[in-house]
Design a protein around this motif. Structure first.
Motif, PDB file in Angstrom:
ATOM      1  N   LEU A  56       0.809  -1.216   0.000  1.00  0.00           N
ATOM      2  CA  LEU A  56       0.000   0.000   0.000  1.00  0.00           C
ATOM      3  C   LEU A  56       0.845   1.271   0.000  1.00  0.00           C
ATOM      4  O   LEU A  56       0.463   2.274  -0.589  1.00  0.00           O
ATOM      5  N   PHE A  57       1.971   1.231   0.662  1.00  0.00           N
ATOM      6  CA  PHE A  57       2.781   2.441   0.797  1.00  0.00           C
ATOM      7  C   PHE A  57       3.822   2.612  -0.301  1.00  0.00           C
ATOM      8  O   PHE A  57       4.421   3.684  -0.427  1.00  0.00           O
ATOM      9  N   CYS A  58       4.076   1.586  -1.070  1.00  0.00           N
ATOM     10  CA  CYS A  58       5.068   1.727  -2.145  1.00  0.00           C
ATOM     11  C   CYS A  58       4.551   2.723  -3.184  1.00  0.00           C
ATOM     12  O   CYS A  58       3.512   2.491  -3.803  1.00  0.00           O
ATOM     13  N   PRO A  59       5.247   3.819  -3.402  1.00  0.00           N
ATOM     14  CA  PRO A  59       4.756   4.826  -4.341  1.00  0.00           C
ATOM     15  C   PRO A  59       4.891   4.410  -5.803  1.00  0.00           C
ATOM     16  O   PRO A  59       4.336   5.062  -6.682  1.00  0.00           O
ATOM     17  N   ASP A  60       5.595   3.323  -6.045  1.00  0.00           N
ATOM     18  CA  ASP A  60       5.836   2.909  -7.425  1.00  0.00           C
ATOM     19  C   ASP A  60       5.186   1.577  -7.793  1.00  0.00           C
ATOM     20  O   ASP A  60       5.515   1.004  -8.837  1.00  0.00           O
ATOM     21  N   LEU A  61       4.312   1.102  -6.940  1.00  0.00           N
ATOM     22  CA  LEU A  61       3.605  -0.166  -7.182  1.00  0.00           C
ATOM     23  C   LEU A  61       4.579  -1.303  -7.484  1.00  0.00           C
ATOM     24  O   LEU A  61       4.311  -2.185  -8.289  1.00  0.00           O
TER      25      LEU A  61
END
Ligand code: SF4
Ligand code: SF4
Length: 72
Positions: A56-61
């Motif tokens: 959820l927190f990974c900004p780059d999926l």
């Protein structure tokens, strides 16, 4: 069974996933160097509870948590 997949082509080495994991599952591989940063790796899969914070927190999926039901 839990699987954590890190897409190294998309990961930019921000280490947010490492810091938001409440179980210290993910870690920084200081022994290797790729794309101008130390890559993230799954250090202790057995500690993962599949909370999906990292995903959820990974900004780059770039990280995906998969849970497969044990059919046995
Ligand atoms: S949060 Fe995403 S982009 Fe950042 S280090 Fe983790 S997998 Fe890579
Ligand atoms: S799903 Fe939760 S416990 Fe598992 S690696 Fe990601 S943040 Fe850590």
């Amino acid at each position: 069974m839990i699987q954590i997949r890190i897409n190294h082509a998309w990961c930019k080495g921000c280490y947010i996933c490492v810091s938001v994991c409440p179980r210290d599952v993910l870690a920084i591989d200081t022994k290797s160097w790729q794309k101008s940063f130390h890559p993230v790796y799954v250090k202790q899969l057995e500690r993962c509870t599949a909370c999906r914070n990292c995903e959820l927190f990974c900004p780059d999926l770039a990280i995906e948590v998969q849970v497969e039901e044990d059919t046995k």
